[in-house]
Motif scaffolding. Sequence first.
Motif, PDB file in Angstrom:
ATOM      1  N   UNK A   1      13.444 -11.691  -2.607  1.00 34.85           N
ATOM      2  CA  UNK A   1      12.484 -10.785  -1.834  1.00 34.85           C
ATOM      3  C   UNK A   1      11.061 -10.929  -2.539  1.00 34.85           C
ATOM      4  N   UNK A   2      10.903 -10.916  -3.948  1.00 36.02           N
ATOM      5  CA  UNK A   2       9.733 -11.176  -4.601  1.00 36.02           C
ATOM      6  C   UNK A   2       9.272 -12.415  -4.441  1.00 36.02           C
ATOM      7  N   UNK A   3      10.054 -13.332  -4.347  1.00 34.72           N
ATOM      8  CA  UNK A   3       9.699 -14.899  -4.207  1.00 34.72           C
ATOM      9  C   UNK A   3       9.260 -15.086  -3.124  1.00 34.72           C
ATOM     10  N   UNK A   4      10.091 -14.460  -2.120  1.00 30.54           N
ATOM     11  CA  UNK A   4       9.481 -14.859  -0.696  1.00 30.54           C
ATOM     12  C   UNK A   4       8.127 -14.282  -0.589  1.00 30.54           C
ATOM     13  N   UNK A   5       7.938 -12.960  -0.885  1.00 33.91           N
ATOM     14  CA  UNK A   5       6.801 -12.306  -0.671  1.00 33.91           C
ATOM     15  C   UNK A   5       5.507 -12.970  -1.247  1.00 33.91           C
ATOM     16  N   UNK A   6       5.877 -13.331  -2.582  1.00 35.83           N
ATOM     17  CA  UNK A   6       4.775 -13.874  -3.296  1.00 35.83           C
ATOM     18  C   UNK A   6       4.283 -15.291  -2.967  1.00 35.83           C
TER      19      UNK A   6
ATOM     20  N   UNK B   1       0.841  -1.108  -0.081  1.00 32.69           N
ATOM     21  CA  UNK B   1      -0.007   0.178  -0.105  1.00 32.69           C
ATOM     22  C   UNK B   1       0.828   1.070   0.013  1.00 32.69           C
ATOM     23  N   UNK B   2       2.336   1.076   0.462  1.00 28.42           N
ATOM     24  CA  UNK B   2       2.986   2.389   0.357  1.00 28.42           C
ATOM     25  C   UNK B   2       4.010   2.510  -0.881  1.00 28.42           C
ATOM     26  N   UNK B   3       3.538   1.682  -1.734  1.00 35.74           N
ATOM     27  CA  UNK B   3       4.382   1.571  -3.115  1.00 35.74           C
ATOM     28  C   UNK B   3       3.531   2.476  -4.194  1.00 35.74           C
TER      29      UNK B   3
ATOM     30  N   UNK C   1       1.653  -9.470 -11.775  1.00 35.26           N
ATOM     31  CA  UNK C   1       2.793 -10.033 -12.301  1.00 35.26           C
ATOM     32  C   UNK C   1       3.544  -8.839 -13.043  1.00 35.26           C
ATOM     33  N   UNK C   2       4.464  -9.036 -14.142  1.00 36.32           N
ATOM     34  CA  UNK C   2       5.063  -7.994 -14.859  1.00 36.32           C
ATOM     35  C   UNK C   2       5.510  -8.628 -16.304  1.00 36.32           C
ATOM     36  N   UNK C   3       5.520  -7.417 -17.128  1.00 36.99           N
ATOM     37  CA  UNK C   3       5.836  -7.703 -18.518  1.00 36.99           C
ATOM     38  C   UNK C   3       7.239  -8.278 -18.647  1.00 36.99           C
ATOM     39  N   UNK C   4       8.306  -8.189 -17.481  1.00 33.11           N
ATOM     40  CA  UNK C   4       9.413  -8.815 -17.526  1.00 33.11           C
ATOM     41  C   UNK C   4       9.318 -10.429 -17.689  1.00 33.11           C
TER      42      UNK C   4
ATOM     43  N   UNK D   1      -2.221  -8.627  -4.324  1.00 26.72           N
ATOM     44  CA  UNK D   1      -0.992  -8.405  -4.148  1.00 26.72           C
ATOM     45  C   UNK D   1      -0.184  -7.648  -4.806  1.00 26.72           C
ATOM     46  N   UNK D   2      -0.003  -6.309  -4.275  1.00 24.77           N
ATOM     47  CA  UNK D   2       0.725  -5.443  -5.320  1.00 24.77           C
ATOM     48  C   UNK D   2       2.267  -4.901  -4.580  1.00 24.77           C
ATOM     49  N   UNK D   3       2.687  -5.763  -3.466  1.00 24.19           N
ATOM     50  CA  UNK D   3       3.749  -5.620  -2.670  1.00 24.19           C
ATOM     51  C   UNK D   3       4.830  -6.156  -3.603  1.00 24.19           C
ATOM     52  N   UNK D   4       6.114  -5.576  -3.589  1.00 23.75           N
ATOM     53  CA  UNK D   4       7.434  -6.096  -4.460  1.00 23.75           C
ATOM     54  C   UNK D   4       8.623  -5.165  -4.300  1.00 23.75           C
ATOM     55  N   UNK D   5       9.760  -5.938  -4.437  1.00 25.81           N
ATOM     56  CA  UNK D   5      10.921  -5.177  -4.692  1.00 25.81           C
ATOM     57  C   UNK D   5      11.189  -4.924  -5.968  1.00 25.81           C
TER      58      UNK D   5
END
Length: 311
Positions: free
Chosen positions: A78-83, A8-10, A102-105, A57-61
């Motif tokens: 970090x993204x793997x652990x959070x997800x 929520x802070x991102x 997700x991401x277009x990456x 789920x919008x949190x991420x590094x």
Amino acid sequence: MRLLLTGGSGMVGRNFLEHPDSSSFDVLSPASSELNLFDYHAVENYLLQNKPDIIIHAAGRVGGIQANIRQPVRFLLENLDMGRNIVWAARKAGIKQFINLGSSCMYPRDTLNPLKEELVLKGELEPTNEGYALAKITTARLCQYITSEDSTYQYKTLIPCNLYGRWDKFAPVYAHLIPAVIRKIHEAKVQGKNTVTIWGEGTARREFMLASDFASCLIRAVNHFETLPAMMNVGIGRDYTIDEYYKAIAEIVGYKGSFVHDHSKPAGMKQKIVDISKQIAWEWQAKTSLCEGITATYKFFIENYVAQIVC
């Protein structure tokens, strides 16, 4: 409806919370001190205690090309652990509806554009952000596996194109293209520099959406969750070259200098534009033009960051 929003802070989270229609939900948006996404048992306990009806789920590094190259371990782990933690804890807590970002990456580096959802895991990833991409792919696959095992659990993934806008990161070491270029060109103007350097040849093509537009898509995704595809790209339907972004930003900032290319620097994928066929069929489109979006983002930058910059 009780909705849990991670991150929520991102940038995505703040734009969602600022959207006027978000007030129609009972939104839980805990800080990391209240919900540590790296602690699985803490996540599961939080979900059991608060019982949200749906999770976004919008949190991420997140970060630009420089940050991804410099810290691939951090972006992967970090993204793997959070997800993994939020998705699996949601399943164990019996939460039936989940929207994963997700991401277009996630798409292969050398494939035909526009990028269709079915192309995930169909080729080699772009090396400059491979760690981040692997984490996002794994989380999306976990969502798919959970739904395939029990269809009463609808865990869906949205794959946005590149985002920018209010609450973006403007520090060069973390920023994506548009905020990084806004700061670079603003500083060049203030310092009276005659030239600004562009990484690569400037011909790589990228698609960017204003984060407030994406927030509108998320609002609709919650309100029309049943019709939302299991995996869907979210984009604007067109892309621009890196040179074109620099020129557009220079015009808005009022920079009169010229550009030079540093061919020794990486530029990433040659093109990255997502196929929005499913999005169009779902009857949603972004509304903000590139000029309007950059103007609004530059205004936010001036009002919130310029005083912090030592030129």
